[in-house]
Write a protein that holds these residues in place. Sequence first.
Motif, PDB file in Angstrom:
ATOM      1  N   GLY A 180      -5.371  -2.589   0.551  1.00  0.00           N
ATOM      2  CA  GLY A 180      -4.015  -2.988   0.197  1.00  0.00           C
ATOM      3  C   GLY A 180      -3.561  -4.255   0.912  1.00  0.00           C
ATOM      4  O   GLY A 180      -2.412  -4.676   0.750  1.00  0.00           O
ATOM      5  N   ASP A 295       0.633  -9.045  -0.736  1.00  0.00           N
ATOM      6  CA  ASP A 295      -0.326  -7.968  -0.992  1.00  0.00           C
ATOM      7  C   ASP A 295       0.186  -6.645  -0.407  1.00  0.00           C
ATOM      8  O   ASP A 295       0.282  -5.626  -1.100  1.00  0.00           O
ATOM      9  CB  ASP A 295      -1.679  -8.361  -0.364  1.00  0.00           C
ATOM     10  N   THR A 299       1.793  -3.188  -2.700  1.00  0.00           N
ATOM     11  CA  THR A 299       1.271  -1.820  -2.568  1.00  0.00           C
ATOM     12  C   THR A 299       2.367  -0.896  -2.037  1.00  0.00           C
ATOM     13  O   THR A 299       2.599   0.203  -2.557  1.00  0.00           O
ATOM     14  CB  THR A 299       0.056  -1.808  -1.608  1.00  0.00           C
TER      15      THR A 299
HETATM   16 MG    MG Z   1      -1.689  -4.876  -2.126  1.00  0.00          MG
END
Ligand code: MG
Length: 350
Positions: A180, A295, A299
């Motif tokens: 993640g 990023d 997530t």
């Molecule tokens: Mg991510």
Amino acid sequence: MKTGFRRNMTHTMQVRVSLAVAVALLLSSCGGRTGPASRHTVAMNTYVTVTVYDEPEGVDALLDSAVREIARVEQLASDYSDTTEIGRVNAAAGRGRVPVSPELAALVGRGLTVGREHASAFNIAVGPLVHRWDFLAEPPKVPRPATVDSLLRLTDLSRVNLDSGGVRLELPGMRLDLGGIAKGYAVDRAMEVLRRGGVRRALVDIGGNLGVLWEGTSALDSVAATIRVRHPRREGEFLGSFPVGTAGVSTSGDYQRFFMSEGVRYHHILDPSTGYPARGVVAVTVVAPDAETADIASTLAFVLGPERGMQMLRATPGLDGLFVLEEGNSLVLRLSPGMAARFVREDARD
Ligand code: MG
Ligand code: AMP
């Protein structure tokens, strides 16, 4: 804001990001040039594209260095082999401390910090569950509830020890999974290689984790790219687009890695409190100052869900985003205020 968006430029270049979540359309003002230079490769289990839009000395060597940098981060942070640094940490779970490079220690540290703040949503110790769900298996299988329950015990972040001596996973069977966060980090590292080499305009894409570098010479130059957001259910269609300058953009979606079983979609973003795929969101796209932050945030926002996820975006300076939700048979968009100001919808048929 669409004001700086230069649709009327004479030289435009389209960049279609292969299999990516978003597509960037970069507008270049470099009239008379031969066009962008690109490298396409596969790394970190996905497609990688590095594109440079200006042409500094030695652009080919720079592109090679950027791709090598991504491979280097993969050797640090990918968990599918026990020869990578994180793989060695995982292989020693329950046995002892594994010395790691300061770079990996810092990356793990950042993952742990977010995890401690949002323990029930972002958890880099989710590895045993990800491994058991094995979304790439042929054929994939839904694990038994008892198996999921027993693995949840191995995702306890308080049993991950990070200090100057290295990383120790206290329980046998624990595994760190940087899925993640690591692609975003690799995008930032590759971009840094380009920037140090004199590049001022570039795009790095690792499986839909995008980094855009666009150093303009005037205010008008500050908008570089249009990010088109994919329709999560219809290949080749888009929900809309928004402009960015230098930024990181990441999408987490239930269509990126998934399988169907008895009419239920099981995807790769797990709710660490249940051990099952997080429910309630189809996709989240986040814009941030850098790709690692984007990023992590996509997530995290996916698992937090539309209400708490939006609160998190609004409370964090520099973040904007959009949620795609499913209501009945149609898709609904929820945009953060900054995103609402610049998102342009496309005509989707739902
Ligand atoms: Mg991510
Ligand atoms: P992303 O595609 O960036 O949203 O990250 C999803 C990947 O991160 C998965 O493929 C897993 O490797 C890992 N992952 C899954 N669930 C979580 C979670 N709740 N927290 C942190 N990492 C996760």
